[in-house]
Design a protein around this motif. Structure first.
Motif, PDB file in Angstrom:
ATOM      1  N   MET A 170      82.062  69.206 -36.405  1.00 52.61           N
ATOM      2  CA  MET A 170      82.299  67.954 -37.105  1.00 52.61           C
ATOM      3  C   MET A 170      83.732  67.475 -36.853  1.00 52.61           C
ATOM      4  SD  MET A 170      80.283  67.618 -40.652  1.00 52.61           S
ATOM      5  CE  MET A 170      80.978  68.916 -41.626  1.00 52.61           C
ATOM      6  N   HIS A 171      83.888  66.164 -36.897  1.00 55.53           N
ATOM      7  CA  HIS A 171      85.187  65.536 -36.686  1.00 55.53           C
ATOM      8  C   HIS A 171      85.654  64.903 -37.992  1.00 55.53           C
ATOM      9  CE1 HIS A 171      84.886  65.801 -32.276  1.00 55.53           C
ATOM     10  NE2 HIS A 171      83.594  65.627 -32.482  1.00 55.53           N
ATOM     11  N   ARG A 172      86.942  64.764 -38.123  1.00 57.23           N
ATOM     12  CA  ARG A 172      87.505  64.071 -39.287  1.00 57.23           C
ATOM     13  C   ARG A 172      87.691  62.611 -38.888  1.00 57.23           C
ATOM     14  NH1 ARG A 172      91.004  66.826 -43.087  1.00 57.23           N
ATOM     15  NH2 ARG A 172      92.404  65.114 -42.624  1.00 57.23           N
ATOM     16  N   PHE A 173      86.825  61.742 -39.405  1.00 63.01           N
ATOM     17  CA  PHE A 173      86.835  60.348 -38.951  1.00 63.01           C
ATOM     18  C   PHE A 173      88.151  59.646 -39.242  1.00 63.01           C
ATOM     19  CE2 PHE A 173      85.137  59.968 -43.259  1.00 63.01           C
ATOM     20  CZ  PHE A 173      85.750  58.822 -43.749  1.00 63.01           C
ATOM     21  N   LYS A 174      88.815  60.000 -40.327  1.00 62.11           N
ATOM     22  CA  LYS A 174      90.076  59.339 -40.674  1.00 62.11           C
ATOM     23  C   LYS A 174      91.193  59.655 -39.679  1.00 62.11           C
ATOM     24  CE  LYS A 174      89.150  59.119 -45.608  1.00 62.11           C
ATOM     25  NZ  LYS A 174      89.572  59.586 -46.933  1.00 62.11           N
ATOM     26  N   ASP A 175      91.006  60.681 -38.879  1.00 64.72           N
ATOM     27  CA  ASP A 175      91.995  61.041 -37.863  1.00 64.72           C
ATOM     28  C   ASP A 175      91.727  60.364 -36.521  1.00 64.72           C
ATOM     29  OD1 ASP A 175      93.243  62.724 -39.685  1.00 64.72           O
ATOM     30  OD2 ASP A 175      92.166  64.511 -38.990  1.00 64.72           O
ATOM     31  N   LEU A 176      90.576  59.738 -36.371  1.00 64.93           N
ATOM     32  CA  LEU A 176      90.196  59.146 -35.081  1.00 64.93           C
ATOM     33  C   LEU A 176      90.794  57.746 -34.918  1.00 64.93           C
ATOM     34  CD1 LEU A 176      86.414  60.111 -34.919  1.00 64.93           C
ATOM     35  CD2 LEU A 176      88.320  61.184 -33.694  1.00 64.93           C
ATOM     36  N   ASP A 177      91.476  57.534 -33.793  1.00 70.83           N
ATOM     37  CA  ASP A 177      92.050  56.216 -33.502  1.00 70.83           C
ATOM     38  C   ASP A 177      90.971  55.140 -33.401  1.00 70.83           C
ATOM     39  OD1 ASP A 177      94.657  57.171 -33.520  1.00 70.83           O
ATOM     40  OD2 ASP A 177      94.721  57.492 -31.357  1.00 70.83           O
ATOM     41  N   ALA A 210      82.206  56.846 -38.757  1.00 70.35           N
ATOM     42  CA  ALA A 210      82.375  57.786 -39.874  1.00 70.35           C
ATOM     43  C   ALA A 210      81.104  58.595 -40.111  1.00 70.35           C
ATOM     44  CB  ALA A 210      82.763  57.028 -41.136  1.00 70.35           C
ATOM     45  N   GLU A 211      79.964  57.912 -40.116  1.00 72.79           N
ATOM     46  CA  GLU A 211      78.701  58.624 -40.353  1.00 72.79           C
ATOM     47  C   GLU A 211      78.409  59.620 -39.243  1.00 72.79           C
ATOM     48  OE1 GLU A 211      74.013  57.843 -41.474  1.00 72.79           O
ATOM     49  OE2 GLU A 211      75.363  56.121 -41.279  1.00 72.79           O
ATOM     50  N   GLY A 212      78.705  59.227 -38.016  1.00 71.74           N
ATOM     51  CA  GLY A 212      78.492  60.132 -36.892  1.00 71.74           C
ATOM     52  C   GLY A 212      79.326  61.397 -37.000  1.00 71.74           C
ATOM     53  N   CYS A 213      80.517  61.264 -37.564  1.00 68.16           N
ATOM     54  CA  CYS A 213      81.388  62.430 -37.745  1.00 68.16           C
ATOM     55  C   CYS A 213      80.767  63.480 -38.657  1.00 68.16           C
ATOM     56  CB  CYS A 213      82.734  62.002 -38.326  1.00 68.16           C
ATOM     57  SG  CYS A 213      83.826  61.240 -37.123  1.00 68.16           S
ATOM     58  N   SER A 214      79.887  63.051 -39.534  1.00 76.40           N
ATOM     59  CA  SER A 214      79.288  63.990 -40.486  1.00 76.40           C
ATOM     60  C   SER A 214      78.146  64.798 -39.870  1.00 76.40           C
ATOM     61  CB  SER A 214      78.755  63.239 -41.705  1.00 76.40           C
ATOM     62  OG  SER A 214      77.575  62.517 -41.376  1.00 76.40           O
ATOM     63  N   ARG A 215      77.706  64.409 -38.693  1.00 74.14           N
ATOM     64  CA  ARG A 215      76.568  65.077 -38.062  1.00 74.14           C
ATOM     65  C   ARG A 215      76.976  66.428 -37.483  1.00 74.14           C
ATOM     66  NH1 ARG A 215      72.221  62.367 -40.094  1.00 74.14           N
ATOM     67  NH2 ARG A 215      73.084  60.332 -40.603  1.00 74.14           N
ATOM     68  N   SER A 216      76.036  67.316 -37.481  1.00 78.20           N
ATOM     69  CA  SER A 216      76.339  68.684 -37.052  1.00 78.20           C
ATOM     70  C   SER A 216      76.311  68.869 -35.534  1.00 78.20           C
ATOM     71  CB  SER A 216      75.370  69.661 -37.715  1.00 78.20           C
ATOM     72  OG  SER A 216      74.043  69.331 -37.371  1.00 78.20           O
ATOM     73  N   SER A 217      75.758  67.906 -34.818  1.00 72.15           N
ATOM     74  CA  SER A 217      75.727  68.054 -33.356  1.00 72.15           C
ATOM     75  C   SER A 217      76.432  66.873 -32.687  1.00 72.15           C
ATOM     76  CB  SER A 217      74.291  68.154 -32.845  1.00 72.15           C
ATOM     77  OG  SER A 217      73.660  66.892 -32.855  1.00 72.15           O
ATOM     78  N   ASN A 218      77.006  67.149 -31.541  1.00 74.31           N
ATOM     79  CA  ASN A 218      77.642  66.086 -30.766  1.00 74.31           C
ATOM     80  C   ASN A 218      76.628  65.074 -30.260  1.00 74.31           C
ATOM     81  OD1 ASN A 218      80.245  66.975 -31.145  1.00 74.31           O
ATOM     82  ND2 ASN A 218      80.323  68.136 -29.243  1.00 74.31           N
ATOM     83  N   LYS A 219      75.401  65.524 -30.042  1.00 75.88           N
ATOM     84  CA  LYS A 219      74.352  64.600 -29.603  1.00 75.88           C
ATOM     85  C   LYS A 219      74.098  63.545 -30.682  1.00 75.88           C
ATOM     86  CE  LYS A 219      69.672  64.401 -27.799  1.00 75.88           C
ATOM     87  NZ  LYS A 219      68.466  65.143 -27.438  1.00 75.88           N
ATOM     88  N   ASP A 220      74.011  63.975 -31.925  1.00 78.99           N
ATOM     89  CA  ASP A 220      73.831  63.025 -33.030  1.00 78.99           C
ATOM     90  C   ASP A 220      75.043  62.108 -33.155  1.00 78.99           C
ATOM     91  OD1 ASP A 220      71.331  63.975 -33.718  1.00 78.99           O
ATOM     92  OD2 ASP A 220      72.085  65.275 -35.320  1.00 78.99           O
ATOM     93  N   PHE A 221      76.238  62.701 -33.059  1.00 77.95           N
ATOM     94  CA  PHE A 221      77.459  61.911 -33.151  1.00 77.95           C
ATOM     95  C   PHE A 221      77.492  60.859 -32.054  1.00 77.95           C
ATOM     96  CE2 PHE A 221      82.409  62.238 -33.158  1.00 77.95           C
ATOM     97  CZ  PHE A 221      82.501  61.000 -33.762  1.00 77.95           C
TER      98      PHE A 221
END
Length: 117
Positions: free
Chosen positions: A1-8, A51-62
């Motif tokens: 998972m990624h932290r969406f608030k950190d993404l440019d 943001a929603e994509g960041c919550s997904r458990s797989s990179n494919k979903d993201f």
């Protein structure tokens, strides 16, 4: 998972969304449920899908959510061109906003390419 608030890409698309709200505030009242609403909803969709994509458990979903965000960007570009055709927004402003959209699209595409799917 990624932290969406950190993404440019999230930060920039959130800022872009605010620009759309400011721009559409000057649209005619009869467009309240037309282009104004459509542009605002599509612009909200971009950072929301990131943001929603960041919550997904797989990179494919993201990656799929990032693809949806890009679709919303193309929708915004089309709607901006229509707004310009109708005289609701200057061509100079449209060009500025489309420049920002292109930058966001490139950033999302590059980020998607780094995901291990």
């Amino acid at each position: 998972m990624h932290r969406f608030k950190d993404l440019d890409i999230w930060k920039l698309s959130r800022k872009f969304c605010s620009q759309i709200y400011i721009t559409t505030a000057n649209f005619p009242d009869n467009e309240k449920f037309g282009l104004t609403n459509q542009l605002r909803r599509a612009s909200v969709s971009v950072p929301s899908n990131i943001a929603e994509g960041c919550s997904r458990s797989s990179n494919k979903d993201f990656s799929r959510f990032l693809e949806i965000a890009i679709g919303s960007i193309y929708e915004i570009e089309t709607q901006l061109l229509i707004a310009s055709d109708l005289g609701y927004i200057s061509q100079v402003k449209v060009d500025e906003l489309i420049y920002d959209l292109d930058k966001i699209t490139k950033m999302i595409s590059k980020f998607r390419s780094t995901l291990q799917i």
